[in-house]
Write a protein that holds these residues in place. Sequence first.
Motif, short mmCIF file in Angstrom:
data_model
loop_
_atom_site.label_atom_id
_atom_site.label_comp_id
_atom_site.label_asym_id
_atom_site.label_seq_id
_atom_site.Cartn_x
_atom_site.Cartn_y
_atom_site.Cartn_z
N ARG A 53 29.39 -37.80 64.63
CA ARG A 53 29.10 -36.93 63.39
C ARG A 53 28.41 -37.77 62.69
NH1 ARG A 53 34.75 -35.23 60.88
NH2 ARG A 53 35.33 -37.30 61.58
N LEU A 54 27.37 -37.09 62.15
CA LEU A 54 26.45 -37.51 61.42
C LEU A 54 26.85 -37.96 59.94
CD1 LEU A 54 23.22 -38.36 61.13
CD2 LEU A 54 22.76 -36.19 60.64
N ILE A 55 26.58 -39.19 59.43
CA ILE A 55 26.85 -39.68 58.06
C ILE A 55 25.79 -39.54 57.02
CG2 ILE A 55 28.17 -41.41 56.74
CD1 ILE A 55 29.11 -42.77 59.58
N TYR A 56 24.77 -40.28 57.60
CA TYR A 56 23.52 -40.20 56.72
C TYR A 56 22.55 -40.56 57.82
CZ TYR A 56 25.46 -40.69 51.79
OH TYR A 56 25.92 -40.39 50.78
N TYR A 57 21.26 -40.19 57.03
CA TYR A 57 20.15 -40.49 57.68
C TYR A 57 18.91 -40.53 56.88
CZ TYR A 57 19.00 -35.32 57.38
OH TYR A 57 18.96 -34.08 57.10
N SER A 58 17.88 -41.42 57.52
CA SER A 58 16.78 -41.98 56.57
C SER A 58 15.36 -41.71 57.17
CB SER A 58 17.08 -43.42 56.14
OG SER A 58 16.09 -44.10 55.58
N PHE A 59 14.36 -41.31 56.73
CA PHE A 59 13.07 -41.29 57.16
C PHE A 59 12.02 -42.41 56.83
CE2 PHE A 59 14.33 -37.58 58.71
CZ PHE A 59 14.25 -36.37 58.29
N ASP A 60 12.52 -42.93 55.76
CA ASP A 60 11.83 -44.47 55.42
C ASP A 60 12.66 -44.91 54.23
OD1 ASP A 60 9.11 -42.50 53.76
OD2 ASP A 60 10.93 -43.25 52.69
N VAL A 61 12.01 -45.72 53.59
CA VAL A 61 12.65 -46.82 52.55
C VAL A 61 13.21 -45.88 51.46
CG1 VAL A 61 12.61 -48.56 50.85
CG2 VAL A 61 11.87 -48.83 53.37
N LYS A 62 12.15 -44.80 51.26
CA LYS A 62 12.43 -44.11 49.94
C LYS A 62 13.25 -42.81 50.09
CE LYS A 62 8.81 -46.02 47.48
NZ LYS A 62 7.52 -46.09 46.69
N ASP A 63 13.66 -42.28 51.41
CA ASP A 63 13.88 -41.24 51.92
C ASP A 63 15.45 -41.07 52.60
OD1 ASP A 63 12.37 -38.23 53.39
OD2 ASP A 63 14.50 -38.57 52.63
N ILE A 64 16.61 -40.92 51.79
CA ILE A 64 17.93 -41.08 52.38
C ILE A 64 18.32 -39.45 52.47
CG2 ILE A 64 20.14 -42.00 52.14
CD1 ILE A 64 18.18 -44.19 52.49
N ASN A 65 19.18 -39.06 53.46
CA ASN A 65 19.66 -37.86 53.48
C ASN A 65 20.99 -37.74 54.01
OD1 ASN A 65 16.99 -36.12 53.53
ND2 ASN A 65 16.76 -37.82 54.76
N LYS A 66 21.73 -37.12 53.06
CA LYS A 66 23.26 -36.96 53.39
C LYS A 66 23.55 -36.28 55.04
CE LYS A 66 25.33 -37.04 48.88
NZ LYS A 66 26.28 -36.49 47.96
N GLY A 67 24.32 -36.70 55.71
CA GLY A 67 24.74 -35.77 57.07
C GLY A 67 25.79 -34.96 56.76
N GLU A 68 26.68 -34.82 58.07
CA GLU A 68 27.85 -33.86 57.88
C GLU A 68 28.91 -34.43 57.07
OE1 GLU A 68 27.99 -32.10 62.07
OE2 GLU A 68 27.45 -34.12 62.40
N ILE A 69 29.16 -35.61 57.17
CA ILE A 69 30.18 -36.23 56.58
C ILE A 69 30.05 -37.56 55.60
CG2 ILE A 69 31.76 -35.45 58.39
CD1 ILE A 69 31.61 -38.19 59.59
N SER A 70 29.24 -37.25 54.55
CA SER A 70 29.04 -38.53 53.84
C SER A 70 29.98 -38.91 52.90
CB SER A 70 27.57 -38.08 53.04
OG SER A 70 27.80 -37.02 52.50
N ASP A 71 30.88 -38.24 52.62
CA ASP A 71 31.81 -38.34 51.62
C ASP A 71 32.52 -39.82 51.79
OD1 ASP A 71 33.17 -35.13 50.64
OD2 ASP A 71 31.12 -36.40 50.02
N GLY A 72 32.47 -40.72 50.86
CA GLY A 72 33.33 -41.94 51.10
C GLY A 72 32.38 -43.03 51.55
#
Lengths: 112, 112
Positions: free
Chosen positions: B44-63
């Motif tokens: 399950r995806l937690i977080y993902y990032s495209f570059d240093v300034k681009d952070i995205n939440k995944g399916e289960i980012s809480d905590g």
Amino acid sequence: DQQVKQNSPSLSVQEGRISILNCDYTNSMFDYFLWYKKYPAEGPTFLISISSIKDKNEDGRFTVFLNKSAKHLSLHIVPSQPGDSAVYFCALTTSGTYKYIFGTGTRLKVLA
Amino acid sequence: DADVTQTPRNRITKTGKRIMLECSQTKGHDRMYWYRQDPGLGLRLIYYSFDVKDINKGEISDGYSVSRQAQAKFSLSLESAIPNQTALYFCATGSTGFGELFFGEGSRLTVL
């Protein structure tokens, strides 16, 4: 709500026979599909992929089939070998999102 | 040396402690991901990032929180660990465009 399901948690196949692993999805926006293999104590490794413009892709003993209307993906391994024993995950993504959603996994055991 | 390196490989901690899992890559890829694996639930995806300034939440980012310190480094933090965060955590990288993800060997975290 699980977008990607692998309904068989485990599968046992005799060496030399065909292994068929299945993956069902709900979101029709997925347009690129991958299969990964995972051995214990290792990270998943890429096996084979297919884009939505195709319905079949073959690489040696591995063939992936895509049925877009049924939202169903399958991986065929023939002939199966004991070294194929591993957990197999399907992974799906949509163009431009680069967000890969994985299935629940199927543990394949190939019996010698 | 592995292309995607995770540290630590194994960690046992107590409830309420702050934990950081680190990932570094030598593949030169822009995209980096954190997944967790649980039996029966797959990856399950937690977080993902495209570059240093681009952070995205995944399916289960809480905590969880993440930091992309450089193109090659992506760390995952649990500010106050709880037992249901006991899992196997994987970092992955991906290059520009469609293609497979490359995984590290995993970090096994146990929260008592």
